[in-house]
Design a protein around this motif. Structure first.
Motif, PDB file in Angstrom:
ATOM      1  N   ILE A  20       0.627  -1.295  -0.173  1.00 27.22           N
ATOM      2  CA  ILE A  20       0.276   0.225  -0.190  1.00 27.22           C
ATOM      3  C   ILE A  20       0.596   1.429  -0.205  1.00 27.22           C
ATOM      4  N   THR A  21       2.534   1.528   0.371  1.00 30.73           N
ATOM      5  CA  THR A  21       3.020   2.454   0.788  1.00 30.73           C
ATOM      6  C   THR A  21       3.239   2.673  -1.391  1.00 30.73           C
ATOM      7  N   LYS A  22       4.159   1.189  -1.726  1.00 38.34           N
ATOM      8  CA  LYS A  22       3.730   1.579  -3.250  1.00 38.34           C
ATOM      9  C   LYS A  22       3.111   1.883  -3.939  1.00 38.34           C
ATOM     10  N   PHE A  23       1.909   1.449  -3.834  1.00 41.84           N
ATOM     11  CA  PHE A  23       0.864   1.817  -4.601  1.00 41.84           C
ATOM     12  C   PHE A  23      -0.576   2.016  -3.705  1.00 41.84           C
TER      13      PHE A  23
ATOM     14  N   ALA B 177       0.704  12.065 -18.264  1.00 43.69           N
ATOM     15  CA  ALA B 177       1.878  12.117 -19.934  1.00 43.69           C
ATOM     16  C   ALA B 177       3.346  10.754 -19.313  1.00 43.69           C
ATOM     17  N   SER B 178       3.464  10.557 -17.869  1.00 47.49           N
ATOM     18  CA  SER B 178       4.884   9.668 -17.842  1.00 47.49           C
ATOM     19  C   SER B 178       3.794   8.377 -17.820  1.00 47.49           C
ATOM     20  N   GLY B 179       2.873   8.306 -17.576  1.00 49.95           N
ATOM     21  CA  GLY B 179       2.152   6.470 -17.896  1.00 49.95           C
ATOM     22  C   GLY B 179       3.066   5.496 -16.426  1.00 49.95           C
ATOM     23  N   ASN B 180       3.589   6.502 -15.540  1.00 52.19           N
ATOM     24  CA  ASN B 180       4.423   5.481 -14.715  1.00 52.19           C
ATOM     25  C   ASN B 180       3.894   5.272 -13.707  1.00 52.19           C
ATOM     26  N   TRP B 181       1.814   4.835 -13.401  1.00 53.47           N
ATOM     27  CA  TRP B 181       1.754   4.452 -12.916  1.00 53.47           C
ATOM     28  C   TRP B 181       2.083   3.050 -11.710  1.00 53.47           C
ATOM     29  N   MET B 182       2.525   2.134 -11.965  1.00 52.07           N
ATOM     30  CA  MET B 182       2.814   1.169 -11.257  1.00 52.07           C
ATOM     31  C   MET B 182       4.542   0.373 -12.255  1.00 52.07           C
ATOM     32  N   ASP B 183       5.572   1.480 -10.593  1.00 48.22           N
ATOM     33  CA  ASP B 183       6.896   0.812 -11.070  1.00 48.22           C
ATOM     34  C   ASP B 183       7.186  -0.185 -10.893  1.00 48.22           C
ATOM     35  N   SER B 184       8.452  -1.108 -11.205  1.00 45.91           N
ATOM     36  CA  SER B 184       8.358  -1.831 -10.865  1.00 45.91           C
ATOM     37  C   SER B 184       8.257  -2.540  -9.885  1.00 45.91           C
ATOM     38  N   SER B 185       8.957  -1.601  -8.975  1.00 44.59           N
ATOM     39  CA  SER B 185       8.971  -2.319  -6.962  1.00 44.59           C
ATOM     40  C   SER B 185       7.349  -1.993  -6.645  1.00 44.59           C
ATOM     41  N   ALA B 186       6.354  -1.275  -6.860  1.00 44.02           N
ATOM     42  CA  ALA B 186       5.076  -1.281  -7.218  1.00 44.02           C
ATOM     43  C   ALA B 186       4.817  -2.266  -6.968  1.00 44.02           C
ATOM     44  N   LEU B 187       4.291  -3.263  -8.862  1.00 43.57           N
ATOM     45  CA  LEU B 187       4.707  -4.182  -9.134  1.00 43.57           C
ATOM     46  C   LEU B 187       5.153  -5.089  -9.051  1.00 43.57           C
TER      47      LEU B 187
ATOM     48  N   ALA C 182       5.571  -5.322  -4.968  1.00 39.64           N
ATOM     49  CA  ALA C 182       4.448  -5.701  -3.904  1.00 39.64           C
ATOM     50  C   ALA C 182       3.432  -6.204  -3.967  1.00 39.64           C
ATOM     51  N   VAL C 183       2.870  -5.402  -4.738  1.00 44.70           N
ATOM     52  CA  VAL C 183       1.307  -5.795  -5.199  1.00 44.70           C
ATOM     53  C   VAL C 183       1.342  -7.397  -5.025  1.00 44.70           C
ATOM     54  N   SER C 184       2.443  -7.979  -6.870  1.00 44.85           N
ATOM     55  CA  SER C 184       2.383  -9.295  -7.146  1.00 44.85           C
ATOM     56  C   SER C 184       2.868 -10.316  -5.265  1.00 44.85           C
ATOM     57  N   LEU C 185       3.437  -9.486  -4.453  1.00 48.08           N
ATOM     58  CA  LEU C 185       3.859 -10.398  -3.340  1.00 48.08           C
ATOM     59  C   LEU C 185       2.860 -10.785  -2.448  1.00 48.08           C
TER      60      LEU C 185
END
Length: 349
Positions: A37-40, A223-233, A235-238
Motif C-alpha cells: 500500500i506504500t508503493k501502490f 504523460a509519464s504513464g508510470n502509475w505502477m513501477d517495477s517496485s510497486a508491481l 510489492a503488489v504481486s507479493l
C-alpha cells in the motif's frame, strides 16, 4: 523397519515444511501489505487484485484436483452476500489503516478484538460473562493498547479513525461470520471462494463511492504513464501471492499439527512480525510503544489460555477463513492474517 523410518522421516519433513511455510506467510503478510500500500497507493484496486488472485487461485486449484470447494450458486450467493459485505468492509478498513498507520498500530488494534468480541458475545449472543482470569487478560490488552496510543508519536486523526473503523468491522465480522458458517455449511475453500468472488463484485461500487477511480484513471492518463513501477508491481504481486499461500499453508498446517502446536506457532508469528517490522525500516513505534505492543500480545496469549483452560473456547474456525476471518480465538493475529490471506491481506495479520 527402514521403510517405516523413511516414511516417518518423510512425514516429519513434510509437516515441518508446512509449519515453516505458515509461519513465514503469517509473520510477513502484514509487513508485505504495508509495503504494497506504500508503493501502490490505491487501496480499492489493491484489494480487488487480491480478491481476484485468491478467487482465481481456488478455482484453478479446484479444477486441477488439488482442493475441493463448494460450487458457486446464485441461491447461496444471495444468502452469503451480507457476510461478504462485512468481510469486504473489514478488509477495506484494514488496508486503509495500513495505508495511514504503521504495522504496530495495526497489531495493537487487532489485539483489542477479543475484548469487543467478548462484549458482543455476552450482549448479543447471550454467552456467559468472562471468568476473572479472562477478564484480567482483557484488561491487560486494554492497558497495553491505551499505553501505546498515548505514546504514539505518529498519531493522526485519519489513521486512528481508520483504526476504530477497522476494530468495529472486524469485530462484527468475527461474530457474524460464526453465524453464517454454521448456517450455510460451506467447506473451507467454498467459504474462501464465495468471500473473495462476491467481494470482487462489490469492489467497483467502492471505487465509485470513494472516488478512487478518478485517481486511477488520472494516473493511467498521465504523460509519464508510470502509475505502477517495477517496485510497486513486485510489492503488489507479493501481497497477492502471499494472500493465497497463507490460505493453503494455514489450512494444511492446522490439519498436520495439534491445536496447541498451531497456537504456539501463531504466538511466535506475532513476535516475528514485530521483529521484522523493526528491522527492515523505520515505520515502527517508539521503544515504549513496542513494550505496550508486546503487553497487548501477552494479554492475548493469557486470554487464549484462559478460554482454552476453561474448556469454553469457541470452536476453531477454518484457517483459510478470514480475517481475517479467525480459529480467531485460537490465534487472533495469525488467523487475521489467514483472513487477510483469503483476500490477500488479513489480514489479520
Amino acid at each position: 523397519m527402514s521403510s517405516i523410518r523413511f516414511d516417518s522421516s518423510k512425514q516429519y519433513y513434510a509437516t515441518s515444511s508446512l509449519v515453516v511455510g505458515y509461519a513465514l506467510c503469517s509473520s510477513l503478510l502484514a509487513v508485505i501489505n504495508k509495503l504494497a500500500i506504500t508503493k501502490f497507493n490505491y487501496p480499492g484496486l489493491l484489494t480487488a487484485l487480491q480478491y481476484l488472485t485468491s478467487a482465481l487461485g481456488v478455482w484453478v486449484l479446484g479444477k486441477l484436483g488439488f482442493l475441493h470447494h463448494d460450487p458457486f450458486t446464485l441461491e447461496i450467493a444471495k444468502k452469503f452476500l451480507p457476510a461478504a459485505f462485512v468481510f469486504y468492509l473489514a478488509i477495506f478498513t484494514n488496508t486503509n489503516l495500513l495505508r495511514h498507520a504503521n504495522v504496530d498500530t495495526f497489531i495493537v488494534f487487532r489485539s483489542l478484538t477479543p475484548l469487543l468480541v467478548a462484549i458482543a458475545d455476552t450482549t448479543f449472543r447471550k454467552q456467559p460473562c468472562p471468568s476473572k482470569f479472562t477478564f484480567l487478560s482483557l484488561l491487560i490488552i486494554l492497558g497495553g493498547a491505551i499505553g501505546y496510543v498515548v505514546t504514539d508519536s505518529g498519531f493522526t486523526l485519519t489513521a486512528y479513525s481508520w483504526a476504530f473503523a477497522y476494530l468495529v468491522t472486524i469485530t462484527s465480522e468475527m461474530v457474524y461470520i460464526k453465524h453464517m458458517v454454521t448456517n450455510l455449511g460451506l467447506n473451507t475453500w467454498g467459504f474462501v471462494l464465495y468471500n473473495n468472488l462476491l467481494s470482487l463484485m462489490m469492489a467497483p461500487v467502492f471505487w465509485i463511492l470513494t472516488g478512487e477511480y478518478v485517481d486511477v484513471f488520472a494516473a493511467l492518463g498521465s504523460a509519464s504513464g508510470n502509475w505502477m513501477d517495477s517496485s510497486a508491481l513486485f510489492a503488489v504481486s507479493l501481497s497477492c501471492v502471499f494472500g493465497l499461500l497463507i490460505s493453503f499453508f494455514g489450512f494444511a498446517a492446522r490439519k498436520a499439527i495439534s491445536a496447541t502446536a498451531f497456537t504456539v506457532t501463531g504466538v511466535v508469528n506475532k513476535f516475528l512480525t514485530v521483529a521484522i517490522n523493526v528491522l527492515i525500516w523505520d515505520k515502527h513505534a517508539s521503544p515504549f510503544g513496542l513494550v505496550c505492543l508486546l503487553l497487548t500480545i501477552v494479554g492475548g496469549i493469557l486470554y487464549q489460555q484462559s478460554v482454552t483452560g476453561a474448556g469454553s473456547a469457541p470452536s476453531q474456525r477454518d484457517p483459510a477463513v478470514s480475517k481475517q476471518t479467525d480459529g480467531e480465538n485460537d490465534d487472533n493475529f495469525g488467523d487475521e492474517n489467514l483472513a487477510k490471506g483469503i483476500s490477500g491481506k488479513l489480514a489479520a495479520v
